[in-house]
Each structure stands twice: as C-alpha cells, then as structure tokens.
Design a protein around this motif. Structure first.
Motif, PDB file in Angstrom:
ATOM      1  N   GLY A  91       6.604 -14.752   3.823  1.00 12.38           N
ATOM      2  CA  GLY A  91       6.997 -14.213   2.515  1.00 12.38           C
ATOM      3  C   GLY A  91       7.894 -13.008   2.587  1.00 12.38           C
ATOM      4  O   GLY A  91       8.426 -12.555   1.562  1.00 12.38           O
ATOM      5  N   SER A  92       8.080 -12.438   3.784  1.00 16.42           N
ATOM      6  CA  SER A  92       8.963 -11.283   3.962  1.00 16.42           C
ATOM      7  C   SER A  92      10.420 -11.740   3.822  1.00 16.42           C
ATOM      8  O   SER A  92      10.766 -12.854   4.215  1.00 16.42           O
ATOM      9  N   PRO A  93      11.293 -10.928   3.266  1.00 15.72           N
ATOM     10  CA  PRO A  93      11.118  -9.531   2.864  1.00 15.72           C
ATOM     11  C   PRO A  93      10.654  -9.324   1.417  1.00 15.72           C
ATOM     12  O   PRO A  93      10.384  -8.193   1.034  1.00 15.72           O
ATOM     13  N   ALA A  94      10.557 -10.401   0.638  1.00 14.41           N
ATOM     14  CA  ALA A  94      10.247 -10.220  -0.787  1.00 14.41           C
ATOM     15  C   ALA A  94       8.896  -9.557  -1.007  1.00 14.41           C
ATOM     16  O   ALA A  94       8.712  -8.800  -1.958  1.00 14.41           O
ATOM     17  N   ASN A  95       7.941  -9.821  -0.109  1.00 13.88           N
ATOM     18  CA  ASN A  95       6.583  -9.298  -0.323  1.00 13.88           C
ATOM     19  C   ASN A  95       6.249  -8.113   0.585  1.00 13.88           C
ATOM     20  O   ASN A  95       5.073  -7.767   0.739  1.00 13.88           O
ATOM     21  N   ILE A  96       7.245  -7.488   1.188  1.00 15.54           N
ATOM     22  CA  ILE A  96       6.957  -6.403   2.135  1.00 15.54           C
ATOM     23  C   ILE A  96       6.166  -5.289   1.454  1.00 15.54           C
ATOM     24  O   ILE A  96       5.165  -4.801   1.992  1.00 15.54           O
ATOM     25  N   GLY A  97       6.585  -4.872   0.280  1.00 17.82           N
ATOM     26  CA  GLY A  97       5.897  -3.773  -0.397  1.00 17.82           C
ATOM     27  C   GLY A  97       4.438  -4.071  -0.693  1.00 17.82           C
ATOM     28  O   GLY A  97       3.544  -3.328  -0.268  1.00 17.82           O
ATOM     29  N   PRO A  98       4.139  -5.135  -1.420  1.00 18.01           N
ATOM     30  CA  PRO A  98       2.742  -5.443  -1.723  1.00 18.01           C
ATOM     31  C   PRO A  98       1.901  -5.720  -0.476  1.00 18.01           C
ATOM     32  O   PRO A  98       0.748  -5.294  -0.391  1.00 18.01           O
ATOM     33  N   LYS A  99       2.452  -6.441   0.490  1.00  8.40           N
ATOM     34  CA  LYS A  99       1.663  -6.778   1.683  1.00  8.40           C
ATOM     35  C   LYS A  99       1.400  -5.543   2.525  1.00  8.40           C
ATOM     36  O   LYS A  99       0.285  -5.362   3.053  1.00  8.40           O
ATOM     37  N   LEU A 100       2.378  -4.654   2.665  1.00  8.28           N
ATOM     38  CA  LEU A 100       2.149  -3.430   3.429  1.00  8.28           C
ATOM     39  C   LEU A 100       1.063  -2.581   2.768  1.00  8.28           C
ATOM     40  O   LEU A 100       0.195  -2.030   3.456  1.00  8.28           O
ATOM     41  N   ALA A 101       1.097  -2.481   1.462  1.00  5.74           N
ATOM     42  CA  ALA A 101       0.052  -1.749   0.757  1.00  5.74           C
ATOM     43  C   ALA A 101      -1.311  -2.409   0.947  1.00  5.74           C
ATOM     44  O   ALA A 101      -2.333  -1.723   1.116  1.00  5.74           O
ATOM     45  N   GLU A 102      -1.345  -3.740   0.954  1.00  8.13           N
ATOM     46  CA  GLU A 102      -2.607  -4.461   1.156  1.00  8.13           C
ATOM     47  C   GLU A 102      -3.161  -4.215   2.560  1.00  8.13           C
ATOM     48  O   GLU A 102      -4.366  -3.985   2.734  1.00  8.13           O
ATOM     49  N   ILE A 103      -2.284  -4.253   3.568  1.00  7.69           N
ATOM     50  CA  ILE A 103      -2.718  -3.984   4.940  1.00  7.69           C
ATOM     51  C   ILE A 103      -3.278  -2.574   5.050  1.00  7.69           C
ATOM     52  O   ILE A 103      -4.354  -2.349   5.624  1.00  7.69           O
ATOM     53  N   ALA A 104      -2.542  -1.612   4.502  1.00  4.35           N
ATOM     54  CA  ALA A 104      -2.977  -0.218   4.582  1.00  4.35           C
ATOM     55  C   ALA A 104      -4.318  -0.013   3.887  1.00  4.35           C
ATOM     56  O   ALA A 104      -5.227   0.636   4.424  1.00  4.35           O
ATOM     57  N   SER A 105      -4.456  -0.577   2.699  1.00  2.91           N
ATOM     58  CA  SER A 105      -5.691  -0.428   1.939  1.00  2.91           C
ATOM     59  C   SER A 105      -6.870  -1.081   2.662  1.00  2.91           C
ATOM     60  O   SER A 105      -7.961  -0.502   2.741  1.00  2.91           O
ATOM     61  N   ALA A 106      -6.643  -2.274   3.221  1.00  2.00           N
ATOM     62  CA  ALA A 106      -7.724  -2.974   3.926  1.00  2.00           C
ATOM     63  C   ALA A 106      -8.146  -2.216   5.180  1.00  2.00           C
ATOM     64  O   ALA A 106      -9.338  -2.121   5.495  1.00  2.00           O
ATOM     65  N   ALA A 107      -7.172  -1.670   5.924  1.00  3.80           N
ATOM     66  CA  ALA A 107      -7.501  -0.901   7.122  1.00  3.80           C
ATOM     67  C   ALA A 107      -8.254   0.374   6.765  1.00  3.80           C
ATOM     68  O   ALA A 107      -9.208   0.770   7.449  1.00  3.80           O
ATOM     69  N   ASP A 108      -7.825   1.024   5.706  1.00  2.00           N
ATOM     70  CA  ASP A 108      -8.499   2.237   5.240  1.00  2.00           C
ATOM     71  C   ASP A 108      -9.940   1.926   4.850  1.00  2.00           C
ATOM     72  O   ASP A 108     -10.879   2.645   5.228  1.00  2.00           O
ATOM     73  N   GLU A 109     -10.128   0.854   4.123  1.00  2.00           N
ATOM     74  CA  GLU A 109     -11.463   0.457   3.690  1.00  2.00           C
ATOM     75  C   GLU A 109     -12.333   0.045   4.881  1.00  2.00           C
ATOM     76  O   GLU A 109     -13.548   0.295   4.892  1.00  2.00           O
ATOM     77  N   ALA A 110     -11.711  -0.546   5.899  1.00  2.00           N
ATOM     78  CA  ALA A 110     -12.460  -0.997   7.080  1.00  2.00           C
ATOM     79  C   ALA A 110     -12.926   0.165   7.951  1.00  2.00           C
ATOM     80  O   ALA A 110     -13.822  -0.007   8.779  1.00  2.00           O
TER      81      ALA A 110
END
Length: 294
Positions: A14-33
């Motif tokens: 899905g990159s590059p169209a979804n880079i923003g949402p997916k990067l935020a999702e990765i960051a949020s999931a790692a933070d929560e983990a």
C-alpha cells in the motif's frame, strides 16, 4: 533490559499512499506493547545494498519522528543516527529540541559522522573527508551541550561559529535529551562517546565477542577520561526476523539475555514484518515482560 524498535523502510503493501497512517499505527502499537524507544534512519536514499533499493520510499527523519510522537505517549524517539553533514548544528539542535518539547520530553539526539557518499553526492550535500566529518561531529556535540546549557556566550570552532546561541524553549528532558553516538570505531567514535555521549550504539552483526570487545574499549576510554562507565547507556542495533520462518519469542528472549550478560542495556532492532502489527503485539505480550527482568 529495554527494547527499541527501528523502522528503516516504508515500502510495505500500500506504500506510498498509506505511509502516514501505517507509520502511526506501527508507532502506536509498539508504544502500547511496551517498546522503550522508536527510531528511524537519517537517510534520503534507501541503503543499497542492504535494506532495499535507493529508489524505495524514504522519509525525512525529524518530520517522521514528529508524526510518530503524535501517535505515542511513552516511548522515546530518536534518529539512528543523524548524519552530521545533513544539517547545520544549530538547526539540528533546534529540531531535536522541538521534538523533545512536542513529545513531552521523549527525544534522543542520535548522531554520527555519516557514511553514505552516494546519497550525499546525489542530493548535493557536502561530503568532506572522514577526518573533517569527525571534526564536525565533535564540534556539533560541543554545540549541542552549549545550546542546551543556556550559555549565552558565542561558540567559535574551526567549522562552526554561533554568534548568539539562543535556544528557546529549552528541552523538557533534563538535563537535555540523551546524546547517543552511533558506531564502533575504537579510536575516534568510542572516545567521543566517553567524552560527550550519554549512550553508545553498537552493531550486533559481528557477534557477542566483538560486542564485548567494543564495550571493553569504551570502558578504557572512560577510564582515561575519568568518566564513569556506568553513566553511559549501552545500546545495540540489529534486525529480528520474527515469525514462523524466523525467531520465536523464546529465541528472542535468549538473544536479549546474551546481550544483557555482556552489559547491553537497550536492544534496538528492526522487524521486516512490523507493518503487520501482530509481531509487535506478540513481543509485547511474551518478550518484553521477560527481558525487563534482565
């Protein structure tokens, strides 16, 4: 031991169209983990050979980190590592200060002498000889501490001069964002860590014996300078192939134990399938609770 996640590539489905949402999702999931830190590389071309093709999607590091800061609450954020040639020192320190203030005091300054000549030449960045890059690195480290001290006196170096070193607001991190110096060069890099750094970063790819040797060299530099070795956070960088065709939680815990046994306190790694999110959740449930005991 703490774990950190590096995101070195952005060419997921899905990159590059979804880079923003997916990067935020990765960051949020790692933070929560429970990952203690999140990192991106300071590159404008993807590393080739190694991580991908030079033309693969890449993001400017500090813009990406600010995006990740907005999606997280606890993890520290840093660049692994900022190339000293890519920004004037005062601009770099302002960027890290801004990240620290906007994230509530969660920034690292990760920095190194830079090495990717193709990228620099390709985009018109200066790429002086290695000796000069190290001179500029040392002056940038001095400028960081000068600006973060609130010292109003001018800074005069060989390569950089600051007539009026104002940095307002100052960082929220106290006394300033931790300075992580990347690289394992035994004569210059590890000496700079001992003299100026709050953290080192060493590659795991050479194996445990090499890591142990690098830490011994760092300790010797600390002894020579009268710097307490224990003041320096010892971090290591690697890649984890996690999942059915790679490591399972048990083997990752074992790797972390081996690193902790030689004195590594913070293992930072990339996961090629991090965009799937499930590996981050599994590590949060089955690995992080175990390694925090080391």
């Amino acid at each position: 031991m703490k774990l950190g996640l590096q995101v070195p590539a952005f060419n997921w489905p899905g990159s590059p169209a979804n880079i923003g949402p997916k990067l935020a999702e990765i960051a949020s999931a790692a933070d929560e983990a429970g990952f203690a830190s999140l990192w991106v590389m300071d590159h404008y071309f993807q590393i080739e050979p190694g991580v991908g093709k030079a033309t693969d999607p890449m993001l400017e590091a500090y813009t990406a980190l600010s995006h990740m800061a907005a999606a997280t609450e606890r993890a520290r954020l840093g660049c692994m590592v900022t190339g000293v040639i890519y920004r004037e020192p005062a601009l770099l320190i302002k960027a890290v200060t801004t990240l620290d203030v906007l994230s509530g005091g969660r920034a690292y300054l990760g920095i190194g002498a830079a090495w990717y000549e193709r990228e620099a030449r390709g985009l018109g960045f200066p790429f002086p000889p290695l000796k000069e890059r190290f001179e500029r690195l040392e002056e940038t480290l001095q400028i960081a501490k000068h600006l973060w001290s609130g010292n109003p006196e001018p800074y005069t170096g060989r390569h950089y001069q600051l007539v009026e070193p104002i940095n307002s607001p100052q960082p929220l991190s106290q006394p300033y964002p931790p300075i992580l110096i990347g690289g394992g060069g035994e004569k210059k890099t590890l000496r700079l860590v001992a003299q100026y750094g709050d953290a080192c970063n060493l590659f795991t790819f050479g194996g445990i014996d090499q890591l142990r040797h690098k830490l011994d060299v760092l300790k010797a530099h600390c002894d020579d300078l009268g710097r307490p070795y224990e003041e320096i956070e010892r971090t290591a960088l690697g890649m984890v192939q996690f999942g059915p065709d790679g490591m399972d939680p048990t083997s990752l815990v074992q790797q972390c134990r081996s690193l902790a046994d030689i004195g590594i306190q913070h293992f930072i790694f990339s996961i090629p399938t991090a965009f799937e999110i499930t590996p981050l959740k599994i590590i949060g449930q089955e690995v992080i609770p175990e390694v925090t005991r080391f």
